[in-house]
Design a protein around this motif. Sequence first.
Motif, short mmCIF file in Angstrom:
data_model
loop_
_atom_site.label_atom_id
_atom_site.label_comp_id
_atom_site.label_asym_id
_atom_site.label_seq_id
_atom_site.Cartn_x
_atom_site.Cartn_y
_atom_site.Cartn_z
N TRP A 146 95.82 -40.74 67.69
CA TRP A 146 96.00 -40.30 66.31
C TRP A 146 97.23 -40.94 65.69
CZ3 TRP A 146 92.65 -37.64 63.42
CH2 TRP A 146 91.64 -36.92 64.07
N VAL A 147 97.06 -41.41 64.46
CA VAL A 147 98.18 -41.99 63.72
C VAL A 147 98.14 -41.50 62.27
CG1 VAL A 147 99.27 -44.13 62.94
CG2 VAL A 147 98.08 -44.09 65.13
N GLY A 148 99.30 -41.17 61.74
CA GLY A 148 99.38 -40.76 60.34
C GLY A 148 100.59 -41.37 59.68
N PRO A 149 100.78 -41.11 58.38
CA PRO A 149 101.96 -41.64 57.69
C PRO A 149 103.25 -41.11 58.36
CG PRO A 149 100.38 -40.74 56.13
CD PRO A 149 99.90 -40.36 57.48
N LEU B 232 102.71 -34.79 63.26
CA LEU B 232 101.28 -34.88 63.62
C LEU B 232 101.10 -34.71 65.13
CD1 LEU B 232 98.35 -35.47 62.76
CD2 LEU B 232 98.85 -37.91 63.07
N LYS B 233 102.00 -35.32 65.88
CA LYS B 233 101.91 -35.24 67.35
C LYS B 233 102.07 -33.78 67.81
CE LYS B 233 103.90 -37.53 71.42
NZ LYS B 233 104.69 -36.55 72.09
N GLU B 234 103.07 -33.11 67.26
CA GLU B 234 103.29 -31.70 67.64
C GLU B 234 102.10 -30.84 67.26
OE1 GLU B 234 108.13 -31.20 67.13
OE2 GLU B 234 106.86 -31.14 65.35
N PHE B 235 101.57 -31.12 66.08
CA PHE B 235 100.43 -30.33 65.59
C PHE B 235 99.22 -30.49 66.52
CE2 PHE B 235 96.51 -30.62 62.92
CZ PHE B 235 96.37 -29.26 62.67
#
Lengths: 153, 472, 209
Positions: A92-95, A140-143
């Motif tokens: 997963w990758v996000g801004p 995002l990683k924690e989520f």
Amino acid sequence: MKKLVLLILIFGVMGVVSAHEADCPYCAEKIVQNTDKQDNEVVVKVGNKRIEYRCLYCVIKDQRRYKGDLVVYAPSEKVGSPVVIKRTGGKWVGPEKMVVLNVFKKHTECAALSRAFSTREALDAYVKRNNVQNAKALSLKEFIELVEKPVQK
Amino acid sequence: MNLLPSLVLALSPPAWLDDAGADHLSVMPAVHNWAIQRLPAFARDMHGTGVGHAMAYEAMARGEVGSLETATFNRIDRVLHNPPRNPVDEASISPTFIRQYGALEKVFDWAHLLHFQTIDVLIHPGWSQARRDQEIEKLWRNYQSQPYALTGLPMNMEFLSSSPYDGAFRRAYPKVNGLFWGYHWLQTAAYDMLYEIEPRDQIPQYVVLGDQYRRIELYRTNRDFMPMTAEMSPRFSKRFPMIANAFDNLHMLHDNVNDILAQDWEKPRKQAEVKAAITRVLASTHADEEPGEGEGLHDHEHVPSVPGMGKMKGSDGDIMFMSGMGWMDMSRCAHCSIPLPEETATVSANGWTMVVRCLACARDMAAETPGQAIIRTRIQGSSRTLVMISDEEGNWQSNIQGVVFLEQTGEHPECADWSRAFATSEGFDAFVRENQISGASPLSLQSWSERNLGRPPTYRKIDRPNPYGVKD
Amino acid sequence: MPAVGWAQSDHTNIESGHPLGFDDAYSIGYGERSFGFSRSLGPENDFHVGATYGFAKNQDFTIGYDTKGQELEVSYFRGLRREIEDQPGLAYRVSAHVPRNGSAIVTIRGIGTKHLGQYEKLHFNVDLLLASDVGIGVTLGYSSPIGLPRHFDTQFLAEVSGTVPKDQRSTARFGVGLRHQVNPVTVADIGIQVSAEETRLKFGMSVAF
């Protein structure tokens, strides 16, 4: 021809929005529709499909049904400007600056309390405006780690 | 609406309801009998529905309602996971029920036989569609020749579900009721899987539908109403509305009986109520009546564009509430809301089947629905119905190799013209030439699959409250 | 009891000769046509073929041939009532056996079927033989499904029977057997019958068409 170009442009912009109001594939609650003031529909693009979910939590919980890469258009604090996150090759990758709020107790509240924001400040403003209790800004990683814990809702 | 009790008193049950004879009937002799066994997975699931019905009824007849949601459910569920290879004798599984409600079993079995034989006709290989249609008409006449036949007229579903005890069963025993409606989903969804479709194209569809049935439909407890035949199989129901109506009337009788058996009444009262419920839907009760005439019990009004479906709760002309989909206008495309032309396509996904105007509408509607999907439509240049099946990610496969598509995007009122499929590129070329469509090039299945036109600007959502009041 | 329209030739619908000697109180379905054979292996081997037609509700007609006595057999079966509440199902069968050399034997059989518990059934057959040696036969049959609630295709059968031919010693017989649904139109049966005089292995098949 002009009409055709215009239609394609319109469809291109609206391409991630479903025509029909359905229940969330994960939690089976009604998907909250976008309003003039706030986007609510989370759209997952997978292969040739564009599937709506009720919240970001539901997407992560339901992700294993899809084998291919995913693009998630998560409604942000700004209408028409979703936070775009991607699962590519399972990662997963996000801004960089995005944060996630995830404090709902029941799925009847998940659309309001599991949301992405483009910045920490935007999340704080949303929390303040909606009087959200026990709010925490998650990366995002924690989520994703939180959601994938089996004890989570 | 609460009219049933008074009207029931006005009906006199036919004398045969008290006949002591077993009156067993056999299938009409025919070469197609038991062709269902050619689709083994489907046949087994269908045979399993008989076991499920019988086990639940036996438990109720024996006063074991307390175990319905637990031991009985588990017993049925075990069988549904490993269904029998052969048809089952329901009476041997529910002997107590049969001794108490023998007349009801005659009605159920006679209608179930029609179910099986019509399915056999649609699976039997080597026949033209015209021959199949003729044979189904013959089966229908044979069915109607017995006093146990249910009416093929549309019945007012709101009326039939308006008794004071309506809904008692599904409220008290949601899991077992979910199984019943799951069986009825399978029995009604099967027809469009088979109708006008060559036997070789039936099996791949059941891979999708069977999975949906076993994984989802059997365990749904949030349906607003039982699955209706014309909802699940609109193509078959359009051709044979009387059969679609008879199946819906059968399934409504199942619901009525379940509600009666769930009551805390003495057996004689239950038996009397069951006889009244049978009488309400018998063909003999509605002899010489016509669709769209009469009132109350004899109100055979149907959704105008769907003669194979009785009036539903809250329906208003062609607008009706479909469980899982909300309010729909049955005369219009489910995707773009433009009136349906004579030739349509259907798209099945996530347990529902919708009629749409064109292949673009079908594809885009499937694209926004989780899970696998099936599109069925007649196409130019082939007597074979086009059947396309998509995976979870919207990658389509076609039963016709070399199928090509025209998608010269325009406005949706003309979408049935600019979105079409052709069995061959020669057919495409001829159509383009004949209709002087400039700049059109044929799209391969893959290129077509990757397109998505998004929300049609013409789509109109019908915003009304759920008439069943189950969900908001 | 066979249900309408399920298996055409139904393993739960018990016919005499397949494999034991008793009937249940139910005819084959109206409109059903079935063909059956049975082989009997004992001191004298025997082969029987027959065809049955359900020509009316609760009524069937059978015509058959038996190699042992070179007999032509015809029979008419009439179901009178099904089991209702605690009352038994009732039926009768009238059969005529016409040997190639000899006089015909007519048998009138009264049949009762009643559940014993939830699934087990008792079948009571009383035969009145009308021939030069008029006699009475009584058979008590038992049937029970095997495999419930997971399997639905096999019945276990047992019988005890006694025959009292006129001016002769009575004979008693015991038998057990199985009826198995092979496919929607075919039932296979196998059984063994034992009496003081002989032991007989029986197997057969019924096919609807």
